[in-house]
Design a protein around this motif. Structure first.
Motif, PDB file in Angstrom:
ATOM      1  N   GLU A 267       0.386  12.776  -3.431  1.00 52.75           N
ATOM      2  CA  GLU A 267       0.189  14.079  -2.803  1.00 52.75           C
ATOM      3  C   GLU A 267      -0.379  14.007  -1.398  1.00 52.75           C
ATOM      4  OE1 GLU A 267      -2.055  16.617  -5.382  1.00 52.75           O
ATOM      5  OE2 GLU A 267      -0.758  16.229  -7.121  1.00 52.75           O
ATOM      6  N   VAL A 268      -0.963  12.870  -1.040  1.00 48.85           N
ATOM      7  CA  VAL A 268      -1.553  12.734   0.295  1.00 48.85           C
ATOM      8  C   VAL A 268      -0.888  11.601   1.067  1.00 48.85           C
ATOM      9  CG1 VAL A 268      -3.671  12.325   1.608  1.00 48.85           C
ATOM     10  CG2 VAL A 268      -3.753  13.667  -0.507  1.00 48.85           C
ATOM     11  N   GLN A 269      -0.991  10.387   0.546  1.00 55.68           N
ATOM     12  CA  GLN A 269      -0.533   9.227   1.310  1.00 55.68           C
ATOM     13  C   GLN A 269       0.970   9.228   1.557  1.00 55.68           C
ATOM     14  OE1 GLN A 269      -2.916   6.511  -1.477  1.00 55.68           O
ATOM     15  NE2 GLN A 269      -2.910   5.313   0.413  1.00 55.68           N
ATOM     16  N   THR A 270       1.766   9.553   0.538  1.00 59.59           N
ATOM     17  CA  THR A 270       3.222   9.484   0.687  1.00 59.59           C
ATOM     18  C   THR A 270       3.871  10.868   0.644  1.00 59.59           C
ATOM     19  OG1 THR A 270       3.527   9.147  -1.700  1.00 59.59           O
ATOM     20  CG2 THR A 270       3.274   7.175  -0.331  1.00 59.59           C
ATOM     21  N   LYS A 271       3.081  11.910   0.843  1.00 58.25           N
ATOM     22  CA  LYS A 271       3.625  13.267   0.815  1.00 58.25           C
ATOM     23  C   LYS A 271       4.683  13.468   1.886  1.00 58.25           C
ATOM     24  CE  LYS A 271       2.333  18.120   1.405  1.00 58.25           C
ATOM     25  NZ  LYS A 271       1.231  19.067   1.736  1.00 58.25           N
ATOM     26  N   ASP A 272       4.411  12.979   3.093  1.00 58.01           N
ATOM     27  CA  ASP A 272       5.313  13.192   4.226  1.00 58.01           C
ATOM     28  C   ASP A 272       6.070  11.937   4.638  1.00 58.01           C
ATOM     29  OD1 ASP A 272       4.471  15.896   4.492  1.00 58.01           O
ATOM     30  OD2 ASP A 272       2.660  15.198   5.525  1.00 58.01           O
ATOM     31  N   TYR A 273       5.833  10.821   3.942  1.00 58.15           N
ATOM     32  CA  TYR A 273       6.466   9.565   4.313  1.00 58.15           C
ATOM     33  C   TYR A 273       7.009   8.865   3.077  1.00 58.15           C
ATOM     34  CZ  TYR A 273       3.790  10.219   8.623  1.00 58.15           C
ATOM     35  OH  TYR A 273       3.253  10.742   9.769  1.00 58.15           O
ATOM     36  N   GLN A 274       8.218   8.408   3.150  1.00 59.38           N
ATOM     37  CA  GLN A 274       8.822   7.614   2.090  1.00 59.38           C
ATOM     38  C   GLN A 274       9.087   6.219   2.639  1.00 59.38           C
ATOM     39  OE1 GLN A 274       9.436   8.420  -1.208  1.00 59.38           O
ATOM     40  NE2 GLN A 274       9.909   6.233  -1.393  1.00 59.38           N
ATOM     41  N   TRP A 275       8.473   5.201   2.041  1.00 58.23           N
ATOM     42  CA  TRP A 275       8.615   3.841   2.544  1.00 58.23           C
ATOM     43  C   TRP A 275      10.068   3.402   2.527  1.00 58.23           C
ATOM     44  CZ3 TRP A 275      10.441  -0.792   0.540  1.00 58.23           C
ATOM     45  CH2 TRP A 275      10.141  -1.942   1.288  1.00 58.23           C
ATOM     46  N   VAL A 276      10.505   2.827   3.629  1.00 58.13           N
ATOM     47  CA  VAL A 276      11.829   2.238   3.767  1.00 58.13           C
ATOM     48  C   VAL A 276      11.646   0.880   4.428  1.00 58.13           C
ATOM     49  CG1 VAL A 276      14.124   2.442   4.795  1.00 58.13           C
ATOM     50  CG2 VAL A 276      12.906   4.503   4.042  1.00 58.13           C
ATOM     51  N   SER A 277      12.304  -0.113   3.930  1.00 58.19           N
ATOM     52  CA  SER A 277      12.171  -1.453   4.507  1.00 58.19           C
ATOM     53  C   SER A 277      12.734  -1.494   5.920  1.00 58.19           C
ATOM     54  CB  SER A 277      12.898  -2.481   3.639  1.00 58.19           C
ATOM     55  OG  SER A 277      12.917  -3.744   4.280  1.00 58.19           O
ATOM     56  N   LEU A 278      12.026  -2.199   6.800  1.00 51.75           N
ATOM     57  CA  LEU A 278      12.506  -2.450   8.149  1.00 51.75           C
ATOM     58  C   LEU A 278      13.323  -3.732   8.237  1.00 51.75           C
ATOM     59  CD1 LEU A 278       9.213  -1.357   9.888  1.00 51.75           C
ATOM     60  CD2 LEU A 278      11.469  -0.464  10.552  1.00 51.75           C
ATOM     61  N   ILE A 279      13.489  -4.409   7.110  1.00 57.94           N
ATOM     62  CA  ILE A 279      14.294  -5.629   7.045  1.00 57.94           C
ATOM     63  C   ILE A 279      15.681  -5.268   6.520  1.00 57.94           C
ATOM     64  CG2 ILE A 279      14.544  -7.877   5.933  1.00 57.94           C
ATOM     65  CD1 ILE A 279      11.532  -8.093   5.835  1.00 57.94           C
ATOM     66  N   PRO A 280      16.749  -5.710   7.171  1.00 53.10           N
ATOM     67  CA  PRO A 280      18.101  -5.385   6.694  1.00 53.10           C
ATOM     68  C   PRO A 280      18.328  -5.832   5.255  1.00 53.10           C
ATOM     69  CG  PRO A 280      18.198  -6.331   8.898  1.00 53.10           C
ATOM     70  CD  PRO A 280      16.781  -6.487   8.424  1.00 53.10           C
TER      71      PRO A 280
ATOM     72  N   SER B  81       0.807  -1.230   0.000  1.00 51.65           N
ATOM     73  CA  SER B  81       0.000   0.000   0.000  1.00 51.65           C
ATOM     74  C   SER B  81       0.835   1.273   0.000  1.00 51.65           C
ATOM     75  CB  SER B  81      -0.953   0.004   1.201  1.00 51.65           C
ATOM     76  OG  SER B  81      -0.271   0.203   2.426  1.00 51.65           O
ATOM     77  N   TRP B  82       2.078   1.219   0.504  1.00 51.28           N
ATOM     78  CA  TRP B  82       2.946   2.398   0.466  1.00 51.28           C
ATOM     79  C   TRP B  82       3.653   2.528  -0.871  1.00 51.28           C
ATOM     80  CZ3 TRP B  82       2.666   6.179   3.916  1.00 51.28           C
ATOM     81  CH2 TRP B  82       2.105   5.904   5.168  1.00 51.28           C
ATOM     82  N   ASN B  83       3.526   1.518  -1.726  1.00 48.12           N
ATOM     83  CA  ASN B  83       4.227   1.532  -3.018  1.00 48.12           C
ATOM     84  C   ASN B  83       3.306   1.570  -4.224  1.00 48.12           C
ATOM     85  OD1 ASN B  83       7.338   1.004  -2.549  1.00 48.12           O
ATOM     86  ND2 ASN B  83       6.235  -0.159  -0.990  1.00 48.12           N
ATOM     87  N   VAL B  84       2.062   1.134  -4.050  1.00 48.14           N
ATOM     88  CA  VAL B  84       1.068   1.116  -5.129  1.00 48.14           C
ATOM     89  C   VAL B  84      -0.281   1.519  -4.531  1.00 48.14           C
ATOM     90  CG1 VAL B  84      -0.156  -0.360  -6.794  1.00 48.14           C
ATOM     91  CG2 VAL B  84       2.270  -0.769  -6.299  1.00 48.14           C
ATOM     92  N   PRO B  85      -1.081   2.339  -5.223  1.00 45.70           N
ATOM     93  CA  PRO B  85      -2.423   2.627  -4.712  1.00 45.70           C
ATOM     94  C   PRO B  85      -3.179   1.314  -4.454  1.00 45.70           C
ATOM     95  CG  PRO B  85      -1.918   4.094  -6.517  1.00 45.70           C
ATOM     96  CD  PRO B  85      -0.799   3.084  -6.463  1.00 45.70           C
ATOM     97  N   THR B  86      -3.630   1.153  -3.219  1.00 48.96           N
ATOM     98  CA  THR B  86      -4.194  -0.116  -2.770  1.00 48.96           C
ATOM     99  C   THR B  86      -5.506   0.128  -2.055  1.00 48.96           C
ATOM    100  OG1 THR B  86      -1.971  -1.051  -2.499  1.00 48.96           O
ATOM    101  CG2 THR B  86      -3.755  -2.145  -1.304  1.00 48.96           C
ATOM    102  N   VAL B  87      -6.436  -0.799  -2.226  1.00 47.09           N
ATOM    103  CA  VAL B  87      -7.699  -0.765  -1.491  1.00 47.09           C
ATOM    104  C   VAL B  87      -7.964  -2.169  -0.984  1.00 47.09           C
ATOM    105  CG1 VAL B  87      -9.116  -1.219  -3.535  1.00 47.09           C
ATOM    106  CG2 VAL B  87     -10.110  -0.006  -1.569  1.00 47.09           C
ATOM    107  N   ARG B  88      -8.635  -2.269   0.161  1.00 44.92           N
ATOM    108  CA  ARG B  88      -8.901  -3.586   0.746  1.00 44.92           C
ATOM    109  C   ARG B  88     -10.392  -3.800   0.925  1.00 44.92           C
ATOM    110  NH1 ARG B  88      -5.673  -6.831   5.283  1.00 44.92           N
ATOM    111  NH2 ARG B  88      -4.831  -7.605   3.331  1.00 44.92           N
TER     112      ARG B  88
END
Length: 533
Positions: free
Chosen positions: A463-476, A396-403
């Protein structure tokens, strides 16, 4: 098994190879209705997938029978399938079509430990004592995704519609250990929209940020064995390190945010009392509400582990297994999906469905009015004080997603518990999964036919979902998927599961094969046997 799979696929998919041609140029409304009817016509396929996957009851990363079966269904329906995607043997990417838009279908298909349950029986009756089962209902999700994708493909073929369909399973979702690896492997590059699904007791969708994120990780301590009575001073107990870490963490909880969730299991505590444990392992989930806090909580756990190793003169190594951010869902896609939810409505439950639901609720001591009959309204999600996690978030942080949450379970049952498996191979699950597939298929038609919807979803994403956040993996970086998980458990249980695998060439439903009447009602004695355990 191979013979069974071949026969199973042949029962339904012969009809998928020849599709009548109809005139082009129909409206989006006409195409939505056409695909809705197409999904309804595939109700038998939906039921077969639901029942078959329930009967496999495979744990995360070991969904071998499940993957083989579903790949066979998709290939016979005309999809090209790549297996072992992102380094996970049970993962696949099934593709059909050409050009844009590229529409993804994604849901989970793994089971849970200790949740084996005979379906349709409203009391505790495990098929395999202590065995795995579908104590959440992930067996229904591939039925939703695959039924919807096949129906959309048929409509696209009839009308010469351009676009690409991709079906990708949520491997090992209960371990929260697959989709970060999929993102890092590039499985979603070029995808325009992801339509995701999850089992529920209602029919709903939403938008915004929800749930907790997490890091799933193990700490393995290495000490020195010795005679527990003769010369304990010669040993260095790895189990002491595990226990000291856990004690330290439990004291520290008082000084952590109320939003955090953290829990652990001791995977290895040694071998026998008179041998000082030379190796011990503890598995932690660290959950918080945003990337920075998840990372900080994980780092605090690492500090505790290092301190425990220092106190016991042992050595510690960590293995991160999985991770997820909280999930963020698309408002434009949710609004379009809600319109289709309203068009489809809830399943047409009958008296037998209501009766089983009420019996299960009485057994659990839940005061709820049987099955839900009205769809939910669209609402913005809220993280609140935190809670569960799901690695669909990584998509969802990389592609527009709906559930979509679709109604294949009984209200008031406890997830990750045998009670959540009571309905999962019954008409309740069959009807709910097919209704969910109708909503997914109709939303896919909207995406295929409305380029403005795709553009708006991406605008909102950027412009909304990732405006202030850039996804970064929490896995090394460089970490490989933990495909070893559950291997020993499934090796032990497979011989016990195999005799009960569903055979649709001999029985219309899994309930029929098991000899379970529908609805089965409880008696006083059976209620006492099953209540609240």
């Amino acid at each position: 098994m191979q013979r069974l799979r071949a026969l199973t696929l042949g029962v339904f998919l012969m009809g998928l190879l020849s599709v009548p041609t109809v005139s082009r140029g129909q409206s989006v409304e006409d195409l939505r209705e056409e695909v809705r009817q197409e999904v309804a016509s595939l109700a038998k396929l939906t039921q077969e997938i639901v029942d078959m996957v329930y009967s496999y009851s495979e744990l995360g990363f070991q969904e071998k029978w499940t993957s083989d079966y579903l790949v066979g269904v998709l290939r016979q329906a005309g999809f090209e399938v790549e297996r072992g995607a992102a380094g996970m043997p049970t993962n696949y990417v099934a593709t059909w079509g050409i050009g844009s838009p590229v529409v993804g279908f994604m849901g989970d298909f793994d089971g849970l430990p200790e949740t084996s349950q005979k379906p349709g029986v409203p009391w505790r009756e495990p098929m395999i004592p202590g065995g795995p089962g579908h104590g959440e209902g992930h067996n229904t999700t591939p039925a939703v995704d695959i039924t919807a994708a096949i129906a959309v493909k048929r409509v696209m073929e009839r009308h010469g519609l351009q676009g690409t369909l991709k079906v990708i399973p949520g491997v090992a979702e209960e371990l929260v250990s697959s989709r970060t690896y999929m993102v890092m492997a590039g499985l979603f590059e070029g995808m325009d929209v992801m339509l995701s699904t999850h089992v529920s007791s209602g029919l709903s969708t939403g938008w915004g940020v929800s749930g907790s994120g997490l890091v799933s990780t193990t700490f393995t301590f290495h000490g020195k064995t010795a005679h527990g009575a003769g010369s304990p001073w010669s040993g260095r107990s790895a189990l002491d390190a595990v226990e000291l870490m856990n004690v330290g963490w439990n004291f520290r909880r008082e000084h952590l945010r109320l939003h955090q969730r953290s829990h652990y299991v001791v995977v290895n505590g040694g071998n026998q009392p008179n041998v000082v444990p030379g190796e011990a392992q503890v598995w932690y989930y660290f959950r918080e509400l945003d990337y920075d806090r998840i990372k900080a909580l994980h780092e605090l756990g690492q500090t505790m582990a290092e301190a425990a190793a220092m106190m016991t003169s042992t050595e510690m190594e960590e293995r991160v297994l999985g991770s997820a951010w909280p999930q963020t869902m698309s408002k434009p896609l949710a609004e379009r999906m809600q319109a289709n939810i309203d068009r489809v409505g809830m399943p047409e439950w009958d008296e037998a469905d209501f009766a089983l639901a009420k019996a299960a609720q009485r057994m659990r001591g839940v005061d709820i009015d049987s099955l839900e009959t009205e769809v939910d309204t669209l609402r913005e999600s809220s993280q609140g004080m935190g809670g569960g996690s799901d690695d669909i978030a990584e998509v969802s942080w990389n592609v527009p997603t709906v559930r979509l949450r679709y109604p294949s379970n009984i209200p008031g049952m406890t997830y990750h518990h045998w009670s959540a498996g009571i309905a999962e191979a019954t008409p309740i699950a069959h009807k709910g999964a097919n209704v969910g597939a109708r909503v997914i298929a109709m939303t896919a038609i909207d995406v295929l036919m409305d380029s403005d919807l795709v553009e708006e979803a991406w605008r909102y994403h950027r412009e909304v979902q990732t405006k202030d956040y850039q996804w970064v993996s929490l896995i090394p970086e460089g970490t490989q998927p933990p495909i070893h998980l559950n291997a020993e458990k499934m090796e032990r249980y497979r011989p016990l599961i195999e005799p009960n695998i569903y055979d649709p060439t001999q029985f219309d439903t899994y309930l029929e094969q098991l000899g379970v009447a529908y609805p089965t009602m409880e008696t006083d004695s059976t209620r006492l046997r099953g209540n609240n355990r």
